[in-house]
Write an enzyme that holds these catalytic residues in place. Structure first.
Site, mmCIF file in Angstrom:
data_model
loop_
_atom_site.group_PDB
_atom_site.id
_atom_site.type_symbol
_atom_site.label_atom_id
_atom_site.label_comp_id
_atom_site.label_asym_id
_atom_site.label_seq_id
_atom_site.Cartn_x
_atom_site.Cartn_y
_atom_site.Cartn_z
ATOM 1 N N GLU A 85 12.850 2.819 13.685
ATOM 2 C CA GLU A 85 11.847 3.820 13.287
ATOM 3 C C GLU A 85 10.730 3.802 14.311
ATOM 4 O O GLU A 85 10.908 3.259 15.406
ATOM 5 C CB GLU A 85 11.338 3.515 11.865
ATOM 6 C CG GLU A 85 10.685 2.152 11.747
ATOM 7 C CD GLU A 85 10.112 1.880 10.355
ATOM 8 O OE1 GLU A 85 9.803 2.821 9.619
ATOM 9 O OE2 GLU A 85 9.942 0.689 10.041
ATOM 10 N N ARG A 102 -7.337 -20.530 -1.484
ATOM 11 C CA ARG A 102 -6.311 -20.233 -0.483
ATOM 12 C C ARG A 102 -5.149 -21.224 -0.554
ATOM 13 O O ARG A 102 -5.331 -22.436 -0.456
ATOM 14 C CB ARG A 102 -6.909 -20.253 0.928
ATOM 15 C CG ARG A 102 -5.900 -19.803 1.983
ATOM 16 C CD ARG A 102 -6.463 -19.823 3.398
ATOM 17 N NE ARG A 102 -5.470 -19.339 4.348
ATOM 18 C CZ ARG A 102 -4.451 -20.078 4.823
ATOM 19 N NH1 ARG A 102 -4.329 -21.335 4.457
ATOM 20 N NH2 ARG A 102 -3.584 -19.558 5.660
ATOM 21 N N ARG A 119 8.264 4.185 -4.579
ATOM 22 C CA ARG A 119 8.275 3.266 -3.432
ATOM 23 C C ARG A 119 7.251 2.154 -3.635
ATOM 24 O O ARG A 119 7.504 1.002 -3.262
ATOM 25 C CB ARG A 119 7.997 4.028 -2.134
ATOM 26 C CG ARG A 119 8.099 3.119 -0.910
ATOM 27 C CD ARG A 119 8.026 3.882 0.390
ATOM 28 N NE ARG A 119 6.723 4.512 0.572
ATOM 29 C CZ ARG A 119 6.405 5.303 1.594
ATOM 30 N NH1 ARG A 119 7.313 5.582 2.527
ATOM 31 N NH2 ARG A 119 5.196 5.834 1.689
ATOM 32 N N HIS A 152 -0.617 -20.741 0.134
ATOM 33 C CA HIS A 152 0.453 -19.762 0.318
ATOM 34 C C HIS A 152 1.148 -19.431 -1.002
ATOM 35 O O HIS A 152 1.509 -18.296 -1.257
ATOM 36 C CB HIS A 152 1.510 -20.285 1.305
ATOM 37 C CG HIS A 152 1.040 -20.305 2.730
ATOM 38 N ND1 HIS A 152 -0.181 -20.806 3.103
ATOM 39 C CD2 HIS A 152 1.639 -19.903 3.875
ATOM 40 C CE1 HIS A 152 -0.320 -20.694 4.417
ATOM 41 N NE2 HIS A 152 0.777 -20.150 4.907
ATOM 42 N N LYS A 194 6.423 -1.735 2.006
ATOM 43 C CA LYS A 194 5.219 -1.165 2.625
ATOM 44 C C LYS A 194 4.086 -2.173 2.484
ATOM 45 O O LYS A 194 3.195 -2.040 1.645
ATOM 46 C CB LYS A 194 4.878 0.213 2.014
ATOM 47 C CG LYS A 194 4.019 1.075 2.956
ATOM 48 C CD LYS A 194 4.073 2.525 2.555
ATOM 49 C CE LYS A 194 3.033 3.388 3.273
ATOM 50 N NZ LYS A 194 3.211 3.514 4.711
ATOM 51 N N TYR A 247 0.827 -1.204 0.000
ATOM 52 C CA TYR A 247 0.000 0.000 0.000
ATOM 53 C C TYR A 247 0.861 1.253 0.000
ATOM 54 O O TYR A 247 2.076 1.184 0.154
ATOM 55 C CB TYR A 247 -0.965 -0.002 1.193
ATOM 56 C CG TYR A 247 -0.333 0.315 2.531
ATOM 57 C CD1 TYR A 247 0.486 -0.599 3.172
ATOM 58 C CD2 TYR A 247 -0.551 1.540 3.158
ATOM 59 C CE1 TYR A 247 1.062 -0.311 4.412
ATOM 60 C CE2 TYR A 247 0.018 1.845 4.393
ATOM 61 C CZ TYR A 247 0.828 0.905 5.009
ATOM 62 O OH TYR A 247 1.403 1.200 6.217
HETATM 63 C C1 PLP Z 1 6.403 1.920 9.720
HETATM 64 C C2 PLP Z 1 6.407 3.267 9.066
HETATM 65 N N1 PLP Z 1 7.575 3.928 8.950
HETATM 66 C C3 PLP Z 1 7.640 5.141 8.392
HETATM 67 C C4 PLP Z 1 6.506 5.777 7.896
HETATM 68 C C5 PLP Z 1 6.620 7.152 7.287
HETATM 69 O O1 PLP Z 1 6.567 7.089 5.885
HETATM 70 P P1 PLP Z 1 6.072 8.338 5.016
HETATM 71 O O2 PLP Z 1 6.917 9.490 5.412
HETATM 72 O O3 PLP Z 1 6.289 7.911 3.622
HETATM 73 O O4 PLP Z 1 4.640 8.552 5.367
HETATM 74 C C6 PLP Z 1 5.280 5.119 7.956
HETATM 75 C C7 PLP Z 1 4.094 5.771 7.389
HETATM 76 O O5 PLP Z 1 3.025 5.734 7.864
HETATM 77 C C8 PLP Z 1 5.224 3.841 8.562
HETATM 78 O O6 PLP Z 1 4.058 3.176 8.649
#
Ligand code: PLP
Length: 279
Positions: A177, A98, A50, A100, A145, A31
């Site tokens: 993070e 379903r 990305r 994997h 993501k 996403y």
């Molecule tokens: C785990 C995580 N890290 C970093 C970010 C920040 O990413 P962005 O600056 O692209 O929104 C997000 C965004 O929601 C996130 O879910």
């Protein structure tokens, strides 16, 4: 709210995905969240790049190229009632019995929705938010993501249960993070940014902050940041497309620096606001 699902626009209450969708059963999808200011997507090319990396990371053929995404997103933005949008898009590996293993010939499911974008107010920025530290127990591909967010959900809830806004994640004694954001520290006027590797999501806001620091000559070090440095920081910030740059002013119940938004955060937010207006 008008949403987009597989080539059609419809009210959100009418959007339906089959229960065999691999997003529903397996979390098999990726996403993006793109901030839209005054109907203009911010850093769209970077978000689409990305998305492509995320698709490549899970070996899913991106159903649209950048030009077609751009056209579709532009059309979608124009259909919403509000100008500042939090645009969410998701692609899953589609509907199949379903198993994997990757299905043969399944069509990816493409879904898009928009909510009003609500960024922190000046008062919220000044006060900052409380955060707690948590052990980063996620997988080794945090750079994708992925919609499979269970670990992030549990880690974010650690913060909520402690009355805080975000969890600052530490892996093997180093900052990675936040549960839903990137984290920066400031020490002695220098911005410290964790290394952009597979243990964190390469945030578009993170990249933008680094770009702005370099362009405006703000002292910056991109390197491993130890837990001790996080705890001794003069400023901590969380960054994301919806929160922009938001100071963390308490960590594990103790004030960070002065306990209020710091001067480097203030400078960076001003640079970011200018960029938003003239991207
Ligand atoms: C785990 C995580 N890290 C970093 C970010 C920040 O990413 P962005 O600056 O692209 O929104 C997000 C965004 O929601 C996130 O879910």
């Amino acid at each position: 709210m008008t949403v987009y699902l597989n080539g059609e626009y419809m009210p959100i209450g009418e959007a339906r995905v089959p229960v065999l969708d691999r997003g529903f059963l397996l979390g098999d999808g990726v996403y993006e969240v793109i901030p839209v200011y005054a109907r203009k997507p911010f850093r769209m090319a970077q978000h689409l790049a990305r998305l492509q990396n995320s698709c490549d990371g899970i070996r899913l053929a991106n159903p649209l190229d950048a030009a077609r995404w751009t056209a579709l997103i532009g059309d979608f933005i124009g259909r919403q009632d509000f100008a500042d949008q939090n645009l969410y898009l998701q692609v899953t590996r589609g509907v199949a019995k379903r198993d994997h293993a990757f299905p043969q010939g399944a069509q990816p499911t493409v879904f898009m929705m928009a909510n009003p974008l609500v960024t922190p107010t000046a008062e919220q920025f000044d006060a900052g938010v409380p955060a707690v530290t948590a052990n980063d127990n996620r997988w080794q591909r945090c750079d994708i993501k992925s919609i499979a967010l269970l670990a992030n959900v549990l880690l974010r809830q650690v913060a909520v249960d402690a009355g805080a806004t975000e969890s600052v994640l530490l892996r093997d004694g180093y900052l990675t993070e936040g549960a839903a954001s990137n984290i920066f520290a400031v020490k002695g006027g220098t911005i410290l940014a964790p290394l952009r590797n597979h243990l964190m999501l390469p945030g578009i806001t993170y990249d933008t902050v680094i770009e702005l620091a370099r362009a405006h000559g703000l002292p910056l070090e991109v390197r491993e940041i130890s837990e001790a440095e996080v705890r001794a920081a003069d400023e901590l910030w969380l960054t994301s497309s919806t929160k922009e740059i938001l100071p963390i002013t308490r960590l594990d119940g103790r004030p960070v620096g002065s306990g209020k938004a710091g001067p480097v955060a203030r400078r960076m937010l001003a640079l970011y606001q200018t960029l938003k207006e003239t991207p």
